[in-house]
Design an enzyme around this catalytic site. Structure first.
Site, PDB file in Angstrom:
ATOM      1  N   HIS A  32       0.820  -1.217   0.000  1.00 16.97           N
ATOM      2  CA  HIS A  32       0.000   0.000   0.000  1.00 16.97           C
ATOM      3  C   HIS A  32       0.858   1.274   0.000  1.00 16.97           C
ATOM      4  CE1 HIS A  32      -3.105   2.918   0.983  1.00 16.97           C
ATOM      5  NE2 HIS A  32      -2.510   3.166   2.140  1.00 16.97           N
ATOM      6  N   HIS A  52       3.487   7.223   5.658  1.00 19.43           N
ATOM      7  CA  HIS A  52       2.236   7.827   6.117  1.00 19.43           C
ATOM      8  C   HIS A  52       1.504   7.063   7.215  1.00 19.43           C
ATOM      9  CE1 HIS A  52       0.161   5.100   3.306  1.00 19.43           C
ATOM     10  NE2 HIS A  52      -0.956   5.407   3.959  1.00 19.43           N
ATOM     11  N   GLU A  56       1.140   5.807  12.922  1.00 19.67           N
ATOM     12  CA  GLU A  56      -0.227   5.455  13.309  1.00 19.67           C
ATOM     13  C   GLU A  56      -0.388   3.959  13.577  1.00 19.67           C
ATOM     14  OE1 GLU A  56      -3.530   7.614  11.366  1.00 19.67           O
ATOM     15  OE2 GLU A  56      -4.201   5.625  10.756  1.00 19.67           O
ATOM     16  N   ASP A  57       0.334   3.132  12.825  1.00 19.43           N
ATOM     17  CA  ASP A  57       0.075   1.693  12.858  1.00 19.43           C
ATOM     18  C   ASP A  57       1.223   0.819  13.351  1.00 19.43           C
ATOM     19  OD1 ASP A  57      -2.434   2.243  11.813  1.00 19.43           O
ATOM     20  OD2 ASP A  57      -1.838   1.859   9.743  1.00 19.43           O
ATOM     21  N   ASP A 109      -4.066   7.928  -0.826  1.00 19.04           N
ATOM     22  CA  ASP A 109      -4.415   6.930   0.181  1.00 19.04           C
ATOM     23  C   ASP A 109      -5.907   6.596   0.125  1.00 19.04           C
ATOM     24  OD1 ASP A 109      -4.037   5.330   2.595  1.00 19.04           O
ATOM     25  OD2 ASP A 109      -4.784   7.032   3.757  1.00 19.04           O
TER      26      ASP A 109
END
Length: 149
Positions: A32, A52, A56-57, A109
């Site tokens: 991705h 990106h 966050e992940d 995205d």
């Protein structure tokens, strides 16, 4: 892909951070951010695209990325792209539209995440998520039109 010292560093961090993750379709997640980075036209947006979702992940923080030597322009965009779950989603999107780098990456995205051809089966949840992303795209493109489809 744009190959510079900065994007190559981002590629390595991206790969290491996401190498064990799968996306909603069951594919390796790392495809991705690489897909997004391939669409970017300059070093900064390509770097941000690759990174990106890292803060966050994964366990990597924005401060870790700053300590890796990424410039303020990259960190500023990544800060905007890192969604705090306490902030309503559309409020988060509204803040992104004030930064051209973050906007370019978020539009790519959202477009990729809205591509239901990636899924083997499509649930009602997937359709609702696509509508939410369509509304976010409208905000980022300046129309602000809400969808009710």
């Amino acid at each position: 892909m744009i190959y510079t010292a900065m994007t190559k560093k981002a590629m390595k961090i991206c790969f290491e951070a996401h190498k064990e993750q799968k996306d909603k379709t069951g594919l390796p997640y790392v495809f991705h951010p690489f897909h997004l980075a391939e669409q970017m036209n300059d070093e900064i947006t390509a770097t941000v695209a690759l990174l990106h979702d890292v803060a966050e992940d994964t366990d990597i923080t924005l401060e870790n990325l700053r300590n890796e030597g990424f410039c303020d322009e990259v960190i500023d965009a990544l800060t905007l792209l890192t969604h705090d779950p306490k902030v309503p989603y559309m409020d988060y999107v509204e803040k992104i539209k004030n930064n051209t780098v973050a906007t370019a990456v978020k539009l790519a995205d959202l477009t990729h995440n809205s591509d239901l051809t990636r899924f083997d089966t499509i649930s009602d949840f997937d359709l609702k998520r696509k509508e939410k992303y369509k509304e976010a795209i409208n905000i980022l493109q300046g129309s602000g039109v809400k969808t009710n489809e």
